[in-house]
Design an enzyme around this catalytic site. Structure first.
Site, PDB file in Angstrom:
ATOM      1  CG  HIS A   5      -1.852   1.148   1.353  1.00  0.00           C
ATOM      2  ND1 HIS A   5      -2.028   1.845   2.388  1.00  0.00           N
ATOM      3  CD2 HIS A   5      -2.830   1.551   0.458  1.00  0.00           C
ATOM      4  CE1 HIS A   5      -3.107   2.825   2.273  1.00  0.00           C
ATOM      5  NE2 HIS A   5      -3.456   2.364   1.063  1.00  0.00           N
ATOM      6  NE  ARG A   6      -1.883   5.645   0.934  1.00  0.00           N
ATOM      7  CZ  ARG A   6      -2.526   6.397   1.994  1.00  0.00           C
ATOM      8  NH1 ARG A   6      -1.778   7.052   2.501  1.00  0.00           N
ATOM      9  NH2 ARG A   6      -3.918   6.281   2.060  1.00  0.00           N
ATOM     10  CD  GLU A  32      -3.114   1.880  -3.151  1.00  0.00           C
ATOM     11  OE1 GLU A  32      -3.981   2.502  -3.264  1.00  0.00           O
ATOM     12  OE2 GLU A  32      -2.084   2.340  -2.505  1.00  0.00           O
ATOM     13  CG  ASP A  34      -2.923   6.650  -3.866  1.00  0.00           C
ATOM     14  OD1 ASP A  34      -4.053   5.977  -3.747  1.00  0.00           O
ATOM     15  OD2 ASP A  34      -1.955   6.199  -3.017  1.00  0.00           O
ATOM     16  CG  HIS A  47      -3.398   8.990  -0.335  1.00  0.00           C
ATOM     17  ND1 HIS A  47      -4.163   9.988   0.589  1.00  0.00           N
ATOM     18  CD2 HIS A  47      -4.339   7.906  -0.542  1.00  0.00           C
ATOM     19  CE1 HIS A  47      -5.331   9.425   0.758  1.00  0.00           C
ATOM     20  NE2 HIS A  47      -5.220   8.190   0.211  1.00  0.00           N
ATOM     21  CD  GLU A 107      -7.454   5.417  -4.447  1.00  0.00           C
ATOM     22  OE1 GLU A 107      -8.243   6.026  -4.283  1.00  0.00           O
ATOM     23  OE2 GLU A 107      -6.633   4.616  -3.585  1.00  0.00           O
ATOM     24  CE  LYS A 109      -6.660   9.648  -3.408  1.00  0.00           C
ATOM     25  NZ  LYS A 109      -7.300   9.112  -2.410  1.00  0.00           N
ATOM     26  CG  ASP A 227      -0.210   0.673   5.498  1.00  0.00           C
ATOM     27  OD1 ASP A 227      -0.215   1.312   4.480  1.00  0.00           O
ATOM     28  OD2 ASP A 227      -0.688   1.166   6.384  1.00  0.00           O
TER      29      ASP A 227
END
Length: 240
Positions: A5-6, A32, A34, A47, A107, A109, A227
């Site tokens: 995640h990120r 993942e 953004d 993000h 993702e 945004k 994370d």
């Protein structure tokens, strides 16, 4: 599968090349990330719509040029450990992905700001780097995902959602998505199992506790978004 995640954002500055490299070295299956657009139309990986939380800058990304964005330090709470890190562009990430086989969930945004042309820009870059088989497009803006499939029906899309959807696997199929990315709080075992049986992959977010990881591995969830990919990989190995 385990998606970072990120990047490895629990231990490194989120959405930076440092966090992506750490996730790869830990053995994550995918990232993942953004994306936002700068005021000169560049696709940047961040993000928040604002620079304030994750950098030493202020204001909206959409109001800054890429050149200006690149001057800010994106290490935020990890600055004492890692010094200066930059906000990367999607192009920089794709160049790096050429040297490995990681999957990449992007993702979009575009719920707060619509970012006209974002879908076309991202898809053009995916195609020019021949990453169609390795990229998943997700968003809370489901109209945007439908637009992505109108442009490139070969791409995998996955609606993000945080509230209870009735039979989300049916909804996903209706909008042409091949996966759902629910908040774990609305992803019961029934939803996960029903979706997988219907051919819809399930990748809940954000899975950080040992108990949640173990449970999702045990019931055969398609993937988790975490994370802490290094921790998740260790637990997956122990439960295999």
């Amino acid at each position: 599968m385990i998606f970072a995640h990120r990047g490895s954002s629990g231990t490194h500055p989120e959405n930076t090349m440092l966090a992506f490299e750490k996730a790869k070295n830990a053995g994550a299956d995918g990232l993942e990330i953004d994306v936002q657009l700068s005021n000169d139309g560049e696709i940047v990986i961040a993000h928040d719509e604002k620079l304030d939380r994750t950098t030493n800058g202020k204001g909206y990304i959409k109001d800054c040029s890429l050149q200006k964005i690149k001057t800010y330090n994106a290490s935020h709470k990890f600055v004492e450990q890692y010094g200066k890190t930059e906000i990367p562009t999607l192009k920089e990430l794709f160049d790096w992905l050429g040297g490995n086989d990681l999957l990449c969930n992007i993702e979009l945004k575009n719920s707060v700001f619509r970012y006209p042309g974002m879908e076309e820009k991202v898809i053009r870059l995916i195609k020019s780097n021949m990453l169609e088989e390795r990229v998943i497009l997700s968003s809370f803006n489901h109209y945007s995902l439908v637009q992505c499939l109108q442009i490139a029906p070969e791409l995998e899309t996955a609606p993000l959602y945080r509230d209870g959807l009735f039979r989300p696997w049916v909804y996903a199929a209706q909008i042409g998505a091949r996966a759902i990315h629910p908040n774990i709080n609305v992803a019961s075992d029934y939803v996960i199992n029903s979706a997988i049986r219907a051919g819809i992959k399930v990748r809940p977010y954000t899975i950080n506790s040992k108990a949640s990881m173990e449970h999702l591995f045990q019931i055969g969830c398609s993937a988790i978004i975490t994370d802490f990919p290094e921790k998740a990989i260790r637990i997956r190995q122990q439960n295999s």
